[in-house]
Design a protein around this motif. Structure first.
Motif, mmCIF file in Angstrom:
data_model
loop_
_atom_site.group_PDB
_atom_site.id
_atom_site.type_symbol
_atom_site.label_atom_id
_atom_site.label_comp_id
_atom_site.label_asym_id
_atom_site.label_seq_id
_atom_site.Cartn_x
_atom_site.Cartn_y
_atom_site.Cartn_z
ATOM 1 N N LEU A 134 0.856 -1.179 0.000
ATOM 2 C CA LEU A 134 0.000 0.000 0.000
ATOM 3 C C LEU A 134 0.893 1.230 0.000
ATOM 4 O O LEU A 134 1.794 1.347 0.835
ATOM 5 N N SER A 135 0.666 2.123 -0.959
ATOM 6 C CA SER A 135 1.505 3.311 -1.117
ATOM 7 C C SER A 135 0.722 4.554 -0.763
ATOM 8 O O SER A 135 -0.421 4.728 -1.186
ATOM 9 N N ASP A 136 1.341 5.424 0.017
ATOM 10 C CA ASP A 136 0.732 6.699 0.379
ATOM 11 C C ASP A 136 1.795 7.802 0.263
ATOM 12 O O ASP A 136 2.754 7.824 1.032
ATOM 13 N N PRO A 137 1.651 8.718 -0.724
ATOM 14 C CA PRO A 137 0.646 8.735 -1.791
ATOM 15 C C PRO A 137 0.926 7.670 -2.837
ATOM 16 O O PRO A 137 1.891 6.908 -2.698
ATOM 17 N N ALA A 138 0.090 7.611 -3.864
ATOM 18 C CA ALA A 138 0.277 6.614 -4.917
ATOM 19 C C ALA A 138 1.635 6.781 -5.580
ATOM 20 O O ALA A 138 2.164 7.888 -5.698
ATOM 21 N N GLY A 139 2.208 5.651 -6.016
ATOM 22 C CA GLY A 139 3.559 5.675 -6.562
ATOM 23 C C GLY A 139 3.723 6.521 -7.796
ATOM 24 O O GLY A 139 4.836 6.978 -8.100
ATOM 25 N N ASP A 140 2.637 6.742 -8.545
ATOM 26 C CA ASP A 140 2.734 7.550 -9.763
ATOM 27 C C ASP A 140 2.328 9.001 -9.522
ATOM 28 O O ASP A 140 2.143 9.758 -10.473
ATOM 29 N N ASP A 141 2.191 9.384 -8.254
ATOM 30 C CA ASP A 141 1.763 10.743 -7.950
ATOM 31 C C ASP A 141 2.583 11.310 -6.783
ATOM 32 O O ASP A 141 2.036 11.870 -5.831
ATOM 33 N N VAL A 142 3.893 11.128 -6.842
ATOM 34 C CA VAL A 142 4.771 11.644 -5.791
ATOM 35 C C VAL A 142 5.694 12.691 -6.393
ATOM 36 O O VAL A 142 6.137 12.564 -7.542
ATOM 37 N N TRP A 143 5.987 13.689 -5.592
ATOM 38 C CA TRP A 143 6.798 14.803 -6.063
ATOM 39 C C TRP A 143 8.050 14.945 -5.210
ATOM 40 O O TRP A 143 8.117 14.469 -4.072
ATOM 41 N N GLU A 144 9.023 15.542 -5.817
ATOM 42 C CA GLU A 144 10.287 15.804 -5.143
ATOM 43 C C GLU A 144 10.034 16.565 -3.846
ATOM 44 O O GLU A 144 9.284 17.539 -3.808
ATOM 45 N N GLY A 145 10.661 16.079 -2.751
ATOM 46 C CA GLY A 145 10.516 16.731 -1.453
ATOM 47 C C GLY A 145 9.435 16.147 -0.581
ATOM 48 O O GLY A 145 9.403 16.417 0.626
ATOM 49 N N GLN A 146 8.527 15.336 -1.143
ATOM 50 C CA GLN A 146 7.467 14.731 -0.352
ATOM 51 C C GLN A 146 7.993 13.541 0.447
ATOM 52 O O GLN A 146 9.124 13.102 0.268
ATOM 53 N N THR A 147 7.108 13.004 1.334
ATOM 54 C CA THR A 147 7.400 11.788 2.089
ATOM 55 C C THR A 147 6.559 10.653 1.535
ATOM 56 O O THR A 147 5.339 10.789 1.380
ATOM 57 N N LEU A 148 7.198 9.540 1.230
ATOM 58 C CA LEU A 148 6.514 8.372 0.683
ATOM 59 C C LEU A 148 6.477 7.268 1.735
ATOM 60 O O LEU A 148 7.496 6.940 2.338
ATOM 61 N N THR A 149 5.293 6.698 1.955
ATOM 62 C CA THR A 149 5.127 5.601 2.904
ATOM 63 C C THR A 149 4.645 4.376 2.156
ATOM 64 O O THR A 149 3.589 4.395 1.513
ATOM 65 N N LEU A 150 5.417 3.301 2.221
ATOM 66 C CA LEU A 150 5.060 2.021 1.619
ATOM 67 C C LEU A 150 4.847 1.015 2.750
ATOM 68 O O LEU A 150 5.739 0.811 3.576
ATOM 69 N N ARG A 151 3.659 0.398 2.774
ATOM 70 C CA ARG A 151 3.328 -0.559 3.822
ATOM 71 C C ARG A 151 3.100 -1.933 3.210
ATOM 72 O O ARG A 151 2.354 -2.078 2.233
ATOM 73 N N CYS A 152 3.762 -2.928 3.804
ATOM 74 C CA CYS A 152 3.645 -4.300 3.319
ATOM 75 C C CYS A 152 2.494 -4.981 4.061
ATOM 76 O O CYS A 152 2.566 -5.189 5.276
ATOM 77 N N GLU A 153 1.434 -5.298 3.331
ATOM 78 C CA GLU A 153 0.252 -5.918 3.918
ATOM 79 C C GLU A 153 0.200 -7.394 3.541
ATOM 80 O O GLU A 153 0.608 -7.785 2.451
ATOM 81 N N LYS A 154 -0.368 -8.204 4.471
ATOM 82 C CA LYS A 154 -0.532 -9.636 4.227
ATOM 83 C C LYS A 154 -1.937 -10.047 4.652
ATOM 84 O O LYS A 154 -2.527 -9.478 5.571
ATOM 85 N N SER A 155 -2.471 -11.072 3.996
ATOM 86 C CA SER A 155 -3.789 -11.562 4.375
ATOM 87 C C SER A 155 -3.704 -12.527 5.550
ATOM 88 O O SER A 155 -4.648 -12.645 6.331
ATOM 89 N N ARG A 156 -2.591 -13.194 5.725
ATOM 90 C CA ARG A 156 -2.389 -14.111 6.846
ATOM 91 C C ARG A 156 -0.897 -14.291 7.084
ATOM 92 O O ARG A 156 -0.072 -14.039 6.198
ATOM 93 N N GLY A 157 -0.578 -14.771 8.289
ATOM 94 C CA GLY A 157 0.823 -14.978 8.626
ATOM 95 C C GLY A 157 1.143 -14.419 10.002
ATOM 96 O O GLY A 157 0.665 -13.351 10.369
ATOM 97 N N THR A 158 1.941 -15.138 10.769
ATOM 98 C CA THR A 158 2.383 -14.692 12.092
ATOM 99 C C THR A 158 3.900 -14.792 12.182
ATOM 100 O O THR A 158 4.521 -15.581 11.468
#
Length: 423
Positions: A134-158
């Motif tokens: 999950l990307s915040d903001p979207a990977g094709d809508d990021v600009w120089e100087g911004q902060t990009l957050t990428l979160r790795c999500e899973k449906s199951r797993g411990t």
């Protein structure tokens, strides 16, 4: 009266003694819980619980296993009627993850106080699956100087560990979240998350996300250059000009043109702004178009930041003037061309003489060879005549020799005769 007091005392003792006697005589010792510390979801695992040192068959005991965080619901139980160790099989579920405790109490006997074991930590391993980013903001809508957050999500797993890949190379973080501050064009690329977990260090489960492409859009910056392209008429005079503006850095630049600090928009009497980003300016060279031109570049989404080019002077005299440097270049090229032509001529004359002499010698040699061949052929044809002539010459020589000898004899006789007469 005294008998009444004695009765009351006996009644009180009879009431107190069962309580204190039960506490001393029927308090269960602390049980011990045994079992694995790691289990795979869906597997069946046996857990064991007992009270150490209790004689077999001395007391029926009820054993129950709980998750410490949910003491109101037993996940397994066992009734030990003859003092045997309790064996509690469990089908492992994710709810079993945590600290387990065993509770020992009297079987169908509420007068016996229960006791709890020490906790046993259990890790329930659920194989990791269905990983996404999950990307915040979207990977094709990021600009120089911004902060990009990428979160790795899973449906199951411990008990999952994470690895981030950037352009197929490790990025250097093992968290489920990747945060990049102050983005630049260097952060552009393909990102992937790889999640994994293990069971007993022997079995590894992996799940990889799809690649997410991040393209950091740059704000305009750096140098702005204006490149002129001239158009000449039949008399080789500049009649038109095309100016192209380019900025060194920027993903979506927009350009504006100025003549003597006055903005040129759309189409005018001697100019036309072309292309969707306004980067091209076409001019008709004349008195109206003379002046200083410059170009400004800004972000198409934000005009607050802009950079400009240097001024460029454009008029007929400047455009059609031959600079001293250009004149020197032309004269130098003409001189080099003349020198090259002269060298070619001299070389041609020398080469012609050399080849003429060589051809003459070859021709003479060829004629001599032909003459020798003809002489050899004539000698072969006249060989019999030569032999016959040689024989005739030999006979004639013999005759001449004999004649010479006779002449010598006659001379001697004459001399003798004359000498005798004289005597």
């Amino acid at each position: 009266m005294e008998s009444m007091h004695v009765s009351l005392i006996l009644i009180g003792l009879s009431v107190l003694c069962p309580w204190t006697g039960a506490l001393d005589e029927h308090e269960l010792e602390e049980p011990v819980l045994l079992g694995p510390s790691v289990a795979l979801e869906g597997s069946t695992v046996d857990f064991y619980c007992e009270i150490p040192g209790r004689p077999d068959g001395s007391l029926a005991v009820q054993y129950e296993i709980y998750v410490e965080s949910n003491p109101g619901r037993a996940i397994g139980e066992y009734s030990s009627l003859s003092g045997e160790m309790a064996t509690v099989p469990l089908v492992i579920k994710t709810q079993h993850d945590g600290r387990l405790v065993c509770k020992a109490s009297g079987h169908n006997n509420t007068d016996i106080r229960s006791s709890l074991s020490q906790g046993l930590d259990l890790k329930v391993i659920v194989p990791v699956a269905n990983v996404s980013i999950l990307s915040d903001p979207a990977g094709d809508d990021v600009w120089e100087g911004q902060t990009l957050t990428l979160r790795c999500e899973k449906s199951r797993g411990t008990y999952v560990s994470y690895e981030w890949l950037w352009n197929e190379r490790p990025y250097g973080t093992t968290d489920d979240t990747l945060i990049i501050h102050r983005l630049s064009a260097l952060n552009s690329g393909d990102y992937m998350c790889v999640a994994s977990n293990q069971f007993n260090d022997t079995t590894t489960f992996n799940s990889s996300s799809a690649v997410i492409s991040v393209k950091v859009k740059e704000s305009v910056g750096g140098a702005v250059t204006v490149t002129p392209v001239t158009h000449t008429g039949r008399d080789f005079q500049v009649v038109g000009l095309v100016l192209r503006c380019a900025v060194e850095r920027g993903s979506f630049p927009h350009y504006r043109w100025f003549l003597n600090s006055t903005r040129l928009e759309g189409r005018g009497g001697f100019y036309a702004v072309a292309w969707s980003d306004g980067s091209v300016l076409s001019l008709s060279v004349g008195p109206d178009s003379a002046g200083f031109y410059h170009c400004e570049a800004s972000d198409s989404f934000d005009n607050r930041t802009s950079v400009r080019s240097a001024n460029m002077l454009i008029n007929e005299e400047v455009l059609n003037r031959v600079s001293p440097a250009a004149a020197l270049v032309v004269l130098g090229c003409f001189a080099l061309l003349n020198a090259a032509v002269m060298c070619c001529c001299v070389y041609g004359v020398v080469l012609r003489r050399r080849y003429s002499g060589k051809n003459l010698l070859i021709e003479q040699r060829r004629r001599m060879e032909i003459a020798v061949e003809h002489e050899d052929e004539e000698e072969d044809d006249n060989y019999p005549e030569t032999l016959e002539s040689y024989e005739e010459d030999a006979v004639l020589a013999d005759k001449m020799s004999d004649s010479a000898e006779e002449d010598d004899g006659s001379v001697d006789e004459t001399l003798l005769y004359e000498d005798a007469v004289s005597k």
